[in-house]
Design an enzyme around this catalytic site. Structure first.
Site, PDB file in Angstrom:
ATOM      1  N   ASP A 187       7.418   1.518   2.481  1.00 55.30           N
ATOM      2  CA  ASP A 187       7.449   0.736   1.253  1.00 55.30           C
ATOM      3  C   ASP A 187       6.391  -0.370   1.271  1.00 55.30           C
ATOM      4  O   ASP A 187       5.675  -0.557   2.263  1.00 55.30           O
ATOM      5  CB  ASP A 187       8.839   0.122   1.050  1.00 55.30           C
ATOM      6  CG  ASP A 187       9.924   1.190   0.940  1.00 55.30           C
ATOM      7  OD1 ASP A 187       9.597   2.314   0.525  1.00 55.30           O
ATOM      8  OD2 ASP A 187      11.082   0.884   1.281  1.00 55.30           O
ATOM      9  N   LYS A 188       6.340  -1.123   0.195  1.00 54.23           N
ATOM     10  CA  LYS A 188       5.388  -2.218   0.061  1.00 54.23           C
ATOM     11  C   LYS A 188       5.577  -3.231   1.180  1.00 54.23           C
ATOM     12  O   LYS A 188       6.691  -3.688   1.446  1.00 54.23           O
ATOM     13  CB  LYS A 188       5.573  -2.898  -1.291  1.00 54.23           C
ATOM     14  CG  LYS A 188       4.665  -4.098  -1.506  1.00 54.23           C
ATOM     15  CD  LYS A 188       4.943  -4.753  -2.850  1.00 54.23           C
ATOM     16  CE  LYS A 188       4.069  -5.980  -3.041  1.00 54.23           C
ATOM     17  NZ  LYS A 188       4.338  -6.665  -4.341  1.00 54.23           N
TER      18      LYS A 188
END
Length: 509
Positions: A187-188
């Site tokens: 994820d980010k």
């Protein structure tokens, strides 16, 4: 080029190539499906003689077609190459022949693929299916997977491979052309030290890894690669993934990260006010510092052990219905390590291994475990957390401490280990440990020190924000959502009945 690269082992064994279509019309393997290849006449004559060391039948048939079969065939061991005046017994000799007959196209870097490719008219090399091992610091990137409009790890990696000559400009931008796949979609802001990317690319000349890294920022490093089967997929053949979440030990001290209300702060407080609250807490615990001892670690491991097994994790992700089959996830292990120091501060590692993970799943599992450790939630709350009949609001820990530790391919290695190299990070463990010490751990420690990421998140981990009360789930909806859905359907039904009555009245009139 194919003669040199594709069947080296066969040549060394018998000096006989049995799958070559006869010169001079073509010199490629039948399996490539190529029937014609334009070659210069000088090269054709030379390679015809060189080919006698590999395929005696070829020379015999050529001579018979020319009507020059006047002498018995020489034994393989005594054959000579007339144009080059030397036997061509291996690929190195063939390269010398190529250099003699094609002096106008010298190799650029000295690699084998370039030397032979230039003799064939400037070909860049044959693509090979490989597994790339890489490590990266996720700060500043919107995750691993390429996403148009935002900066991602894959986008920078592909650009570097293209500049290094591994992927052609014609294939750049289309992952389907090179069979691209990744073991995990981080994820980010999430980092990785054991990420694996599979793709087809040209691996010659030597030094590909150094060339790729020269076009990447320091926070992204390619560690190496191994050749794989043609059908290898980093996503589908990865049978387990291990993540690591690094937590400062003060996260388990209930005197630290107290609610904002305890300091007279509101929701819209400034950074200076939060820094002052931090200093107040540090003074309060200075005389009796917190020690993460065996009892804390034992209790935490007991809590983490609840996640192990195949369970419904719809309460540990977002936008997932309880009845969705993909909510079932299998966790193999979840353990806490002994404390270790980074920049003079103590941290612990939470290592979780599972087949696959959903969006924010690990961060929510860590958040729920911390809530129990800090007595915000009772351990009995987990009784309903994995039920598809209950909806539970679980806290999500910050992204800062999470990174992919390793992608594991046990099943693939067991099946193809005798014919191919193992897809494993074991050979790069020294580089991985060094990347953790120089990039991952210092980044976590420094960010926590300057931005108080975990400390400020703990201030919101309260019973008011996360009451940990459960609502019954009806066909994937909570009771509250079901009531609203029933009201909407009821109002729609009343409108339809009204329209029907009006229509009947109009007809009667």
């Amino acid at each position: 080029q194919t003669l040199v690269k594709r069947r080296t082992a066969d040549w060394n064994a018998s000096n006989t190539c049995t799958q070559v279509v006869h010169f001079p019309s073509v010199c490629l393997y039948k399996e490539l499906g190529i029937q014609r290849l334009p070659l210069c006449p000088t090269f054709c004559e030379s390679i015809r003689g060189a080919g006698s060391a590999f395929c005696p039948k070829m020379v015999a048939e050529e001579s018979e077609r020319e009507g020059a079969l006047s002498q018995p065939e020489e034994p393989i061991a005594k054959r000579t190459c007339t144009p080059a005046d030397a036997r061509v017994e291996d690929k190195a000799s063939l390269l010398e022949v190529c250099a003699e007959v094609a002096p106008s196209h010298p190799p650029d870097v000295g690699g084998e693929a370039e030397a032979v490719g230039n003799a064939f008219g400037g070909a860049k090399g044959t693509k090979r299916k490989v597994a790339l091992f890489m490590a990266y610091l996720g700060i500043g990137y919107s995750g691993m997977q390429r996403n148009p409009g935002v900066e991602t790890i894959e986008e920078d990696l592909e650009k570097a491979i293209v500049k290094a000559g591994g992927i052609s400009e014609a294939n750049a931008g289309d992952f389907t052309k090179v069979n691209w796949s990744r073991a995990a979609r981080t994820d980010k802001g999430v980092s990785a030290v054991g990420q694996v990317v599979a793709c087809k690319m040209v691996i010659d000349p030597p030094g590909l890894v150094d060339r790729i890294n020269s076009h990447l920022p320091e926070q992204i490093r390619v560690l190496g690669y191994v050749r794989t089967t043609g059908g290898f997929s980093a996503k589908n053949l990865c049978d387990r993934r291990r993540y690591e979440y690094v937590l400062p030990t003060f996260a388990f001290d209930k005197r630290v990260g107290r609610p904002k209300e305890d300091f007279g702060l509101g929701e819209e407080c400034t950074k200076e006010e939060l820094d002052e609250a931090k200093r107040t807490e540090e003074v309060a615990v200075k005389d009796s510092p917190f020690v993460f001892d065996y009892s804390h670690r034992s209790r935490l491991n007991n809590i983490l052990r609840v996640y192990v097994g195949t369970k419904n994790h719809h309460n540990f992700t977002i936008r997932m219905a309880a009845s969705d089959p993909s909510a079932q996830r299998h966790i193999l292990s979840f353990v806490c390590s002994e404390p270790f120091e980074v920049n003079g501060k103590q941290f612990v590692r939470l290592q979780v291994t599972g087949q696959s993970f959903m969006l924010h799943q690990i961060r929510k599992m860590v958040g729920a475990a911390l809530a129990v450790m800090r007595d915000v939630a009772a351990e009995t709350g987990f009784e309903n957390a994995f039920s598809n009949q209950h909806k539970l609001n679980t806290p999500m820990a910050p992204e800062l401490g999470l990174f992919l530790d390793e992608a594991i391919f046990n099943a693939y290695n067991e099946r193809y280990g005798e014919t191919h190299e193992n897809v494993s990070c074991a050979d790069y463990q020294d580089q991985i440990d060094a990347f953790k010490k120089t990039h991952i751990y210092p980044h976590i420690a420094n960010t926590e020190e300057t931005e108080n990421t975990c400390r400020n998140w703990l201030r919101g981990l309260t019973l008011q924000n996360y009451p940990f009360t459960t609502e019954p789930v009806v066909e994937g909806l909570t009771k509250g959502k079901r009531n609203r859905e029933d009201q909407r359907k009821g109002s729609g039904r009343e409108e339809r009945e009204t329209v029907t009555r009006v229509s009947q009245t109009v007809k009667s009139e």
